[in-house]
Design a protein around this motif. Structure first.
Motif, PDB file in Angstrom:
ATOM      1  N   VAL A  67      26.621  35.349  40.774  1.00  0.00           N
ATOM      2  CA  VAL A  67      26.858  34.282  39.795  1.00  0.00           C
ATOM      3  C   VAL A  67      27.702  34.782  38.627  1.00  0.00           C
ATOM      4  O   VAL A  67      27.559  35.907  38.152  1.00  0.00           O
ATOM      5  N   GLY A  68      28.627  33.937  38.180  1.00  0.00           N
ATOM      6  CA  GLY A  68      29.423  34.224  36.996  1.00  0.00           C
ATOM      7  C   GLY A  68      30.564  35.185  37.200  1.00  0.00           C
ATOM      8  O   GLY A  68      31.175  35.627  36.223  1.00  0.00           O
ATOM      9  N   ARG A  69      30.879  35.507  38.430  1.00  0.00           N
ATOM     10  CA  ARG A  69      31.918  36.523  38.667  1.00  0.00           C
ATOM     11  C   ARG A  69      32.755  36.197  39.891  1.00  0.00           C
ATOM     12  O   ARG A  69      32.309  35.460  40.786  1.00  0.00           O
ATOM     13  N   THR A 121      23.984  39.791  35.667  1.00  0.00           N
ATOM     14  CA  THR A 121      24.182  39.825  37.113  1.00  0.00           C
ATOM     15  C   THR A 121      24.374  41.257  37.601  1.00  0.00           C
ATOM     16  O   THR A 121      23.894  41.629  38.679  1.00  0.00           O
ATOM     17  N   THR A 175      35.649  40.722  36.795  1.00  0.00           N
ATOM     18  CA  THR A 175      35.114  39.800  35.798  1.00  0.00           C
ATOM     19  C   THR A 175      34.320  40.580  34.750  1.00  0.00           C
ATOM     20  O   THR A 175      33.430  41.366  35.101  1.00  0.00           O
ATOM     21  N   ASN A 211      31.859  41.077  31.239  1.00  0.00           N
ATOM     22  CA  ASN A 211      30.685  40.509  30.560  1.00  0.00           C
ATOM     23  C   ASN A 211      29.738  39.788  31.520  1.00  0.00           C
ATOM     24  O   ASN A 211      29.299  38.668  31.279  1.00  0.00           O
ATOM     25  N   VAL A 212      29.412  40.466  32.618  1.00  0.00           N
ATOM     26  CA  VAL A 212      28.434  39.944  33.580  1.00  0.00           C
ATOM     27  C   VAL A 212      27.245  40.908  33.650  1.00  0.00           C
ATOM     28  O   VAL A 212      26.773  41.277  34.717  1.00  0.00           O
ATOM     29  N   MET A 257      31.971  36.083  31.430  1.00  0.00           N
ATOM     30  CA  MET A 257      31.308  35.465  32.577  1.00  0.00           C
ATOM     31  C   MET A 257      32.001  34.149  32.926  1.00  0.00           C
ATOM     32  O   MET A 257      32.293  33.343  32.051  1.00  0.00           O
ATOM     33  N   ASN A 258      32.231  33.937  34.223  1.00  0.00           N
ATOM     34  CA  ASN A 258      32.863  32.713  34.689  1.00  0.00           C
ATOM     35  C   ASN A 258      31.855  31.558  34.765  1.00  0.00           C
ATOM     36  O   ASN A 258      30.647  31.787  34.876  1.00  0.00           O
ATOM     37  N   ASN A 259      32.364  30.332  34.698  1.00  0.00           N
ATOM     38  CA  ASN A 259      31.513  29.184  35.001  1.00  0.00           C
ATOM     39  C   ASN A 259      30.998  29.314  36.435  1.00  0.00           C
ATOM     40  O   ASN A 259      31.700  29.845  37.304  1.00  0.00           O
ATOM     41  N   PHE A 260      29.804  28.822  36.690  1.00  0.00           N
ATOM     42  CA  PHE A 260      29.300  28.887  38.058  1.00  0.00           C
ATOM     43  C   PHE A 260      28.297  27.777  38.333  1.00  0.00           C
ATOM     44  O   PHE A 260      27.706  27.210  37.418  1.00  0.00           O
TER      45      PHE A 260
END
Length: 391
Positions: free
Chosen positions: A259-261, A214, A208, A210-211, A1-4
């Motif tokens: 979020v997170g992607r 979401t 992305t 591991n989301v 997951m990306n920072n968001f």
């Protein structure tokens, strides 16, 4: 997951009769003189505009009407609105209608304090640094513009349809009464349902990893939309189904599903060229054609997320290759769009093979020759292949 960073400050006022609170809400957010932006007159015929204006009068707020906004809104009305706002010393913009009125209102809001051409923002030549406050009275659940910082406008000269995103355009509040959607023509309801689903798909199809949370939000929302859509088709006066559809359109595009992607948005960009060339084509109708075509290309070339969609949303068994699973899911999506009486091909929308050259050229002219960092790198060869599937 990306920072968001997730930021969704719009105040949503939802339910029966809530349009009568418009004046009080405008006053809470500092309005003194309001520009009411609306479309072709349905808000007049239904009495909604009169109720909104009465609410503003009760709150001692002045207002000016600005009607005639068309579907696939155009820059000429934005220029006209900017001039009117400046002339009348208006300090608050209130679209009453669907995404076209709201997107036009947002463009006016950023254009008024800017000394240059508002189109600079859509071209990426300038960054939005100031905007008049905007609020909405929503009548068509579709674009999600009532809860987003996004706007899409077509420039008549060249028929270029471009989008702009800025948190400064996010509405201060949005009035949402599902009763207002009960008189919509069946095709407008259907176009809106396709549009909100497409907003979710644009975020769902990502590289992305591991989301899961979401993903599950997006999947659950898509399943709910399709279930409630069938109820609305069967009974257009079903308030609860209308309410669920209306709220789904907002959640689909307020950022929660992304979020997170990394997000894709290539299908929307491809459709913008379709309805940009022929503004009689509803955005949802174009998406109903382009998204299955995009997915079909991806089923062969990058199938993993399309296969996941097929299994989790359409209950396709995990049997065979990812491509085979993905294609079964796409077939089920097409079956759902058929329930909504959506077009199946660009040919059905009046396009011919020679139009593909124009669509490809304009797509890459507006988005870049080679677009990386999305679900699948878009080159002219890829874009052409997808348009040909759609044809």
């Amino acid at each position: 997951m990306n920072n968001f960073t997730f930021f969704s400050p719009t105040k949503f006022v939802f339910g029966k009769g809530v349009e009568n609170k418009t004046g009080d809400l405008c006053k809470q957010f500092g309005a003194n003189k309001v520009l009411i932006v609306y479309g072709g007159g349905s808000v007049v015929r239904s009495g909604l505009l009169a109720r909104v204006e009465e609410s503003l009068k009760t709150a001692n707020i002045e207002y000016v009407e600005f009607g005639g906004i068309q579907p696939n809104p155009i820059d000429t009305k934005v220029y006209e609105g900017i001039e009117l706002v400046r002339k009348e010393n208006i300090d608050f913009i209130l679209p009453v209608g669907g995404g076209s009125a709201i997107d036009t209102a947002k463009a006016i809001a950023v254009g008024v304090p800017y000394e240059g051409d508002f189109w600079d923002f859509y071209l990426g030549k300038a960054k939005v640094k100031a905007a008049l406050p905007v609020a909405t009275v929503l009548t068509i659940p579709a674009a999600g513009s009532e809860g987003s910082g996004d706007s899409v406008i077509t420039k008549v000269d060249g028929m270029n349809k471009l989008g702009l995103g800025s948190e400064l355009m996010r509405p201060k509040f949005s009035i949402m009464n599902p009763e207002l959607t009960m008189t919509l023509p069946a095709n407008q309801t259907a176009y809106g349902i396709v549009d909100m689903m497409a907003h979710i798909f644009e975020r769902y199809f990502t590289n992305t990893k591991n989301v899961e949370v979401t993903d599950r939000v997006a999947e659950g929302l898509l399943i709910a939309i399709m279930n409630e859509a069938k109820k609305v088709v069967a009974n257009p006066q079903d308030y609860e189904a209308r309410a669920n559809i209306m709220w789904s359109g907002t959640i689909a595009h307020n950022g929660l599903c992304g979020v997170g992607r990394a997000e894709d948005w290539m299908t929307h960009c491809m459709e913008h060229e379709v309805s940009g060339l022929n503004d009689k084509i509803a955005h949802g109708a174009g998406l109903a054609v382009i998204f299955p075509a995009w997915m079909t290309f991806m089923a062969k070339n990058h199938p993993y997320k399309v296969a996941q969609m097929a299994e989790r949303i359409f209950n396709v068994e995990h049997v065979g290759s990812d491509e085979e699973i993905a294609l079964k899911g796409i077939a089920k999506l097409r079956e759902f769009f058929a329930i909504l009486n959506m077009p199946k091909s660009l040919s059905e929308l009046g396009f011919v093979k020679s139009d593909i050259d124009t669509l490809v050229r304009k797509f890459h002219q507006n988005n870049g020759e080679k677009i990386e960092g999305v679900y699948y790198t878009m080159t002219p060869e890829v874009t052409r292949a997808i348009y040909e599937i759609a044809l």
